[in-house]
Design a protein around this motif. Structure first.
Motif, PDB file in Angstrom:
ATOM      1  N   MET A   1     -32.771  27.212 -31.401  1.00  0.00           N
ATOM      2  CA  MET A   1     -31.355  27.279 -31.719  1.00  0.00           C
ATOM      3  C   MET A   1     -31.068  28.214 -32.897  1.00  0.00           C
ATOM      4  O   MET A   1     -29.993  28.196 -33.451  1.00  0.00           O
ATOM      5  CB  MET A   1     -30.833  25.865 -32.050  1.00  0.00           C
ATOM      6  N   ARG A   4     -27.942  30.410 -33.043  1.00  0.00           N
ATOM      7  CA  ARG A   4     -26.606  29.824 -33.121  1.00  0.00           C
ATOM      8  C   ARG A   4     -25.856  30.335 -34.347  1.00  0.00           C
ATOM      9  O   ARG A   4     -26.448  30.602 -35.395  1.00  0.00           O
ATOM     10  CB  ARG A   4     -26.681  28.297 -33.195  1.00  0.00           C
ATOM     11  N   LEU A   8     -19.786  24.671 -36.902  1.00  0.00           N
ATOM     12  CA  LEU A   8     -19.846  23.311 -36.358  1.00  0.00           C
ATOM     13  C   LEU A   8     -18.589  23.010 -35.570  1.00  0.00           C
ATOM     14  O   LEU A   8     -17.481  23.240 -36.049  1.00  0.00           O
ATOM     15  CB  LEU A   8     -19.990  22.295 -37.489  1.00  0.00           C
ATOM     16  N   LYS A  37     -23.547  24.114 -27.224  1.00  0.00           N
ATOM     17  CA  LYS A  37     -24.580  23.831 -28.218  1.00  0.00           C
ATOM     18  C   LYS A  37     -25.525  25.011 -28.417  1.00  0.00           C
ATOM     19  O   LYS A  37     -26.142  25.157 -29.475  1.00  0.00           O
ATOM     20  CB  LYS A  37     -25.372  22.581 -27.827  1.00  0.00           C
ATOM     21  N   ALA A  41     -23.349  24.402 -33.649  1.00  0.00           N
ATOM     22  CA  ALA A  41     -23.714  23.000 -33.810  1.00  0.00           C
ATOM     23  C   ALA A  41     -22.581  22.129 -33.264  1.00  0.00           C
ATOM     24  O   ALA A  41     -21.409  22.527 -33.297  1.00  0.00           O
ATOM     25  CB  ALA A  41     -23.955  22.678 -35.275  1.00  0.00           C
ATOM     26  N   GLY A  43     -20.896  18.008 -32.833  1.00  0.00           N
ATOM     27  CA  GLY A  43     -20.901  16.637 -33.332  1.00  0.00           C
ATOM     28  C   GLY A  43     -19.771  15.827 -32.754  1.00  0.00           C
ATOM     29  O   GLY A  43     -18.759  16.377 -32.293  1.00  0.00           O
ATOM     30  N   GLN A  65     -28.381  14.134 -28.274  1.00  0.00           N
ATOM     31  CA  GLN A  65     -28.476  15.591 -28.194  1.00  0.00           C
ATOM     32  C   GLN A  65     -27.417  16.277 -29.059  1.00  0.00           C
ATOM     33  O   GLN A  65     -27.511  17.473 -29.332  1.00  0.00           O
ATOM     34  CB  GLN A  65     -28.351  16.054 -26.744  1.00  0.00           C
ATOM     35  N   ASP A  67     -25.755  17.153 -32.567  1.00  0.00           N
ATOM     36  CA  ASP A  67     -26.333  17.295 -33.896  1.00  0.00           C
ATOM     37  C   ASP A  67     -25.889  16.177 -34.829  1.00  0.00           C
ATOM     38  O   ASP A  67     -26.646  15.750 -35.697  1.00  0.00           O
ATOM     39  CB  ASP A  67     -25.931  18.654 -34.486  1.00  0.00           C
ATOM     40  N   TYR A  68     -24.659  15.727 -34.645  1.00  0.00           N
ATOM     41  CA  TYR A  68     -24.106  14.660 -35.485  1.00  0.00           C
ATOM     42  C   TYR A  68     -23.356  13.667 -34.601  1.00  0.00           C
ATOM     43  O   TYR A  68     -22.686  14.053 -33.641  1.00  0.00           O
ATOM     44  CB  TYR A  68     -23.111  15.199 -36.517  1.00  0.00           C
ATOM     45  N   ARG A  79     -27.920   9.972 -36.740  1.00  0.00           N
ATOM     46  CA  ARG A  79     -28.579  11.210 -36.323  1.00  0.00           C
ATOM     47  C   ARG A  79     -29.815  10.823 -35.527  1.00  0.00           C
ATOM     48  O   ARG A  79     -30.619  10.022 -35.989  1.00  0.00           O
ATOM     49  CB  ARG A  79     -28.957  12.076 -37.522  1.00  0.00           C
ATOM     50  N   ASN A  80     -29.905  11.382 -34.325  1.00  0.00           N
ATOM     51  CA  ASN A  80     -31.025  11.063 -33.428  1.00  0.00           C
ATOM     52  C   ASN A  80     -31.157   9.558 -33.200  1.00  0.00           C
ATOM     53  O   ASN A  80     -32.264   9.020 -33.107  1.00  0.00           O
ATOM     54  CB  ASN A  80     -32.331  11.611 -34.004  1.00  0.00           C
ATOM     55  N   TYR A 203     -21.425  25.133 -43.575  1.00  0.00           N
ATOM     56  CA  TYR A 203     -21.008  25.866 -42.372  1.00  0.00           C
ATOM     57  C   TYR A 203     -19.941  26.902 -42.720  1.00  0.00           C
ATOM     58  O   TYR A 203     -19.080  26.665 -43.571  1.00  0.00           O
ATOM     59  CB  TYR A 203     -20.457  24.897 -41.323  1.00  0.00           C
TER      60      TYR A 203
END
Length: 250
Positions: A1, A4, A8, A37, A41, A43, A65, A67-68, A79-80, A203
């Motif tokens: 990525m 990118r 955001l 994506k 980024a 979210g 998947q 990012d936020y 996150r995740n 960002y």
């Protein structure tokens, strides 16, 4: 990525990526995670809790998947799939004041005559209280029925006005939440709260896409914040079309 842009894109969920309380379409899901994506980024920021967001994104595999994932306006940050930070409305406001608010809301709703009333009128979340005159147990048909009735009779807006008048010194914000409810949260805990979580990323641009961007809607503050570029959308299809234009995707 690594290719990118340092940009955001934040998305509201209900009315923006999905129809109210429905699951995201396969088409829009693939478009965002595969094409959007790849360029910026991405979210999610919603007034709903993590469980509801996962449900609407059709599972944790999809949700993670992004990012936020900012639940309850970003007061809960994932996150995740891992909870990184949270706040508590109970600790902030206190039990006595919360009970006075809840008792008033229940009394107010008991006097309403609506096309339907079901169950779960008050939902206590970590960072907010969600008040629902029709009851969150309503079916999709009853939800749509109430929404149409509310547009005509301003049930929720009148309720918000009454709450503001009754509790002017509680330091709380009362906003229209989604299609059928009213969100109650400490002032400042609106969707702009999530912007503090991404400040360190520095960002170049933060874009926000949402449908409840008018005064009183729960997207209003972040849509109008100086730190974001706001995009008002009318439906998931409109969101996709605006994304195409923003990113020059054929």
């Amino acid at each position: 990525m690594s290719s990118r842009k340092n940009v955001l894109f934040l998305f509201d969920v209900d009315g923006t990526l999905t129809k109210p309380r429905q699951v995201i379409s396969e088409d829009l899901k693939s478009f965002i995670l595969e094409q959007v994506k790849a360029r910026v980024a991405v979210g999610l920021v919603s007034g709903s809790d993590y469980v509801k967001i996962v449900e609407q994104m059709s599972g944790e595999q999809v949700t993670n998947q992004f990012d936020y994932v900012f639940c309850e306006n970003g007061v809960m940050q994932y996150r995740n799939g891992e909870l990184k930070s949270t706040q508590s409305i109970l600790k902030h406001v206190g039990e006595t004041r919360l009970q006075k608010l809840i008792n008033f809301a229940l009394g107010y709703m008991s006097k309403l005559e609506l096309p339907a009333k079901r169950g779960n009128f008050i939902e206590f979340r970590s960072s907010m209280i969600n008040i629902c005159p029709v009851g969150r147990s309503c079916s999709q048909v009853e939800r749509d029925q109430f929404s149409k009735y509310d547009i005509e009779h301003k049930v929720r807006q009148t309720f918000v006005d009454a709450l503001k008048q009754q509790f002017p010194d509680y330091g709380l914000t009362f906003a229209l939440g989604g299609q059928i409810s009213v969100d109650v949260f400490p002032t400042g805990w609106d969707k702009t709260y999530c912007l503090g979580h991404v400040a360190d990323a520095k960002y170049d641009e933060i874009h926000f896409f949402g449908d409840k961007t008018d005064i009183g809607g729960n997207d209003y503050e972040i849509y109008n914040d100086a730190r974001t570029i706001g995009h008002k959308v009318t439906s998931p299809d409109d969101t996709k079309e605006q994304l195409r234009k923003c990113l020059n995707i054929a």
